[in-house]
Scaffold this motif. Sequence first.
Motif, short mmCIF file in Angstrom:
data_model
loop_
_atom_site.label_atom_id
_atom_site.label_comp_id
_atom_site.label_asym_id
_atom_site.label_seq_id
_atom_site.Cartn_x
_atom_site.Cartn_y
_atom_site.Cartn_z
N LEU A 233 0.93 -1.07 -0.23
CA LEU A 233 -0.06 -0.14 -0.01
C LEU A 233 1.36 1.28 -0.33
CD1 LEU A 233 -3.03 -1.01 2.18
CD2 LEU A 233 -2.69 -1.13 -0.24
N HIS A 234 1.98 0.93 0.50
CA HIS A 234 3.01 2.81 -0.16
C HIS A 234 4.60 2.09 -0.72
CE1 HIS A 234 4.97 5.48 2.04
NE2 HIS A 234 6.37 5.31 3.05
N GLY A 235 5.62 2.09 -0.74
CA GLY A 235 6.87 1.75 -2.00
C GLY A 235 6.01 0.87 -2.65
N ALA A 237 4.21 -0.42 -4.08
CA ALA A 237 2.98 -0.74 -5.03
C ALA A 237 3.10 -0.50 -6.26
CB ALA A 237 1.86 0.59 -4.87
N LYS A 267 -7.95 -2.79 -5.33
CA LYS A 267 -7.67 -1.99 -5.88
C LYS A 267 -6.85 -1.61 -6.80
CE LYS A 267 -7.86 1.10 -1.27
NZ LYS A 267 -7.19 0.56 -0.78
N ILE A 268 -6.57 -0.54 -7.43
CA ILE A 268 -5.89 -0.34 -9.29
C ILE A 268 -4.34 0.30 -8.45
CG2 ILE A 268 -5.61 0.77 -11.35
CD1 ILE A 268 -8.73 -0.93 -10.49
N GLY A 270 -1.50 1.95 -8.08
CA GLY A 270 -0.69 2.96 -8.33
C GLY A 270 -2.02 4.50 -8.53
N PHE A 271 -2.50 3.99 -8.07
CA PHE A 271 -3.49 5.05 -8.91
C PHE A 271 -5.12 4.95 -6.61
CE2 PHE A 271 -5.92 6.05 -12.15
CZ PHE A 271 -5.34 4.63 -13.22
N GLY A 272 -4.60 6.57 -6.34
CA GLY A 272 -5.52 6.97 -4.91
C GLY A 272 -4.10 7.34 -4.34
N HIS A 273 -4.92 8.30 -3.35
CA HIS A 273 -3.39 8.62 -2.44
C HIS A 273 -4.36 9.54 -1.28
CE1 HIS A 273 -0.63 10.97 -0.40
NE2 HIS A 273 0.60 10.13 -1.72
N ARG A 274 -3.71 9.41 -0.25
CA ARG A 274 -4.61 10.13 1.20
C ARG A 274 -4.79 11.14 1.03
NH1 ARG A 274 -5.20 7.68 6.68
NH2 ARG A 274 -5.95 5.54 5.37
N LYS A 320 -14.23 9.73 -7.42
CA LYS A 320 -14.23 9.69 -6.10
C LYS A 320 -12.82 10.16 -6.05
CE LYS A 320 -14.62 5.21 -4.24
NZ LYS A 320 -15.38 4.02 -4.51
N ILE A 322 -9.90 10.04 -6.94
CA ILE A 322 -8.70 9.13 -7.11
C ILE A 322 -8.41 8.52 -9.21
CG2 ILE A 322 -8.27 6.00 -7.08
CD1 ILE A 322 -10.48 5.77 -5.97
N ASN A 325 -0.76 8.13 -8.71
CA ASN A 325 -0.15 8.53 -8.07
C ASN A 325 1.34 8.28 -8.68
OD1 ASN A 325 0.87 6.30 -6.99
ND2 ASN A 325 -1.05 5.71 -5.88
N ASP A 327 3.85 6.22 -7.97
CA ASP A 327 3.68 4.86 -8.49
C ASP A 327 3.07 4.43 -9.01
OD1 ASP A 327 5.64 3.79 -5.95
OD2 ASP A 327 3.81 3.63 -4.70
N1 CMC Z 1 -8.34 1.66 -6.53
C1 CMC Z 1 -9.71 1.83 -6.60
N2 CMC Z 1 -10.54 2.41 -5.67
C2 CMC Z 1 -9.51 2.39 -4.14
C3 CMC Z 1 -8.50 3.05 -5.23
C4 CMC Z 1 -7.43 2.08 -6.32
N3 CMC Z 1 -6.24 2.20 -5.91
N4 CMC Z 1 -7.86 3.11 -3.76
C5 CMC Z 1 -8.80 3.80 -2.87
N5 CMC Z 1 -10.07 3.26 -3.57
C6 CMC Z 1 -11.26 3.02 -2.52
C7 CMC Z 1 -11.05 2.12 -1.86
O1 CMC Z 1 -12.27 1.22 -1.98
C8 CMC Z 1 -12.02 3.13 -1.05
O2 CMC Z 1 -13.68 2.96 -1.71
P1 CMC Z 1 -14.40 2.50 -0.85
O3 CMC Z 1 -15.38 4.24 -0.02
O4 CMC Z 1 -16.15 2.59 -1.79
O5 CMC Z 1 -14.71 1.79 0.01
C9 CMC Z 1 -11.93 4.83 -1.36
O6 CMC Z 1 -11.36 4.61 -3.03
C10 CMC Z 1 -11.18 5.11 0.07
O7 CMC Z 1 -10.22 4.14 -0.29
P2 CMC Z 1 -9.13 3.90 1.06
O8 CMC Z 1 -7.90 2.62 0.57
O9 CMC Z 1 -9.92 3.93 2.54
O10 CMC Z 1 -8.30 5.26 1.00
P3 CMC Z 1 -6.83 5.35 1.89
O11 CMC Z 1 -6.03 6.80 1.59
O12 CMC Z 1 -7.37 4.75 3.15
O13 CMC Z 1 -4.99 4.97 0.49
C11 CMC Z 1 -4.26 4.25 -0.49
C12 CMC Z 1 -5.09 5.60 -0.01
C13 CMC Z 1 -2.44 5.09 -1.45
C14 CMC Z 1 -3.71 3.07 0.47
C15 CMC Z 1 -5.01 3.45 -1.68
O14 CMC Z 1 -5.11 4.25 -2.98
C16 CMC Z 1 -4.41 2.22 -2.72
O15 CMC Z 1 -4.77 1.44 -2.08
N6 CMC Z 1 -3.75 2.42 -3.66
C17 CMC Z 1 -3.51 1.60 -4.13
C18 CMC Z 1 -2.00 0.97 -3.52
C19 CMC Z 1 -0.91 2.02 -4.33
O16 CMC Z 1 -0.91 3.13 -5.43
N7 CMC Z 1 -0.04 2.83 -2.94
C20 CMC Z 1 0.57 4.15 -3.67
C21 CMC Z 1 0.68 5.18 -2.52
S1 CMC Z 1 1.43 6.84 -3.72
C22 CMC Z 1 2.89 6.18 -2.68
C23 CMC Z 1 3.52 6.00 -1.36
O17 CMC Z 1 2.37 6.95 -0.53
O18 CMC Z 1 3.93 5.01 -1.08
#
Ligand code: CMC
Length: 396
Positions: A233-235, A237, A267-268, A270-274, A320, A322, A325, A327
């Motif tokens: 979920l962090h690096g 990805a 989860k997709i 490389g998509f999404g960010h807090r 949403k 998303i 990011n 990665d």
């Molecule tokens: N694909 C599909 N849906 C997503 C994604 C995604 N990548 N990311 C978030 N969502 C949805 C999730 O399913 C949820 O939907 P619902 O409210 O309907 O249940 C909503 O968005 C909130 O998701 P969350 O997991 O609670 O969000 P978060 O802020 O806790 O997580 C994140 C942030 C980066 C962990 C997450 O977006 C994720 O897991 N992304 C994929 C892994 C990724 O690419 N990580 C690299 C992050 S950037 C580099 C770094 O920091 O290391």
Amino acid sequence: MAQQQNVDLRHARTGIELRPGLDGVPATQSAICDIDGERGLLTYRGYPMEDLAANSSFLETAYLLIWGELPTCDELARFEHAVQMHRRVSFRVRDMMKCFPASGHPMDALQSSAASLGLFYSRRAIDDPQYIYDVVVRLIAKIPTMVAAFQLIRKGQDPIQPRDDLAYSANFLYMLTEREPDPLAARIFDRCLMLHAEHSLNASTFSARVTASTLTDPYAVVASAVGTLAGPLHGGANEDVLAMLEEVGTPEKAAGYLDEAIAAKRKIMGFGHREYKVKDPRAVILQSQVEEMFARFGHDQLFDVARAIEAAAESRLGPKGIYPNVDFYSGLVYRKLGIPRDLFTPVFAIARVAGWLAHWREQLGANRIFRPSQIYSGSPPRTWMPPEERVSAPAA
Ligand code: CMC
């Protein structure tokens, strides 16, 4: 274990509500990096990321992050020279790495090697600015060498020594691939390091600050951060992104893949960010780096797949907030540079050590040990029973 029902999610004494993942909860004050997640802006010490990526270098940016100001010519020359002088690692560290299983993940190798530096450099003087300087130099200099060394060792080869005539990024690519890199490739890699150098209170940096707050040694601080960065979920990805691009295979399959993954609540990668609700500004810069690389060194059709996924995700995930990011595109650059996939996250660590050290230094400047509270959700008090009187509880 029996769970209490209807647990109050407010802390009994403070009344503060539990926020899973500390979402939106400030846990420290910091002057290092600022993110405007609504507008997609990122600054290091007030300087826009785009400005630094266009004009700075990784070592200059690391200096800025750690000491708060861009270095003068003299300061930069001294810092670059010091880093160059400390790139070599002790033969004992290399021998230790030779005992690591070749099948192990390079992040585990890096975490262990980073922690081992505490054994070799056991002096601790966190009030001494020279000590801080020396630690910064040592970690920034040696981490790339350790990453490259493990890569050669696991292939059954001896690590090669750093080359003093090569700058920081070029030298890393040389130690890894045993070939002097093209100057454009080295420049683009250096830019990637700048983009990954710092990102406010993300999970690994929080980990670094928590560890730093106990006043333990800086190598333990970095080792704990490396362990945290490793997760998918962090690096981690960036490795999964390439696996996904390969699985999708062709641009035509992108929309179908997304529909299926979203329906299955996957989860997709490389998509999404807090923090970001728009496209990560680092992904924008990286995308242009990918284009520059491919124009010079040849196209990679996985880039077309990535573009198709991004386009198809716009209507499916965009509402949403998303978006891609950092990665999402970094793996494509690293792949073109000949970096093996399981080294993508160690490369992230090579860059992020600058941010961790900046936070280490800042934490020491106004330290209070991190000790949050919790909302207890376990059993009420109960009495111990001898084993023969117990009945098995259903699995939790
Ligand atoms: N694909 C599909 N849906 C997503 C994604 C995604 N990548 N990311 C978030 N969502 C949805 C999730 O399913 C949820 O939907 P619902 O409210 O309907 O249940 C909503 O968005 C909130 O998701 P969350 O997991 O609670 O969000 P978060 O802020 O806790 O997580 C994140 C942030 C980066 C962990 C997450 O977006 C994720 O897991 N992304 C994929 C892994 C990724 O690419 N990580 C690299 C992050 S950037 C580099 C770094 O920091 O290391």
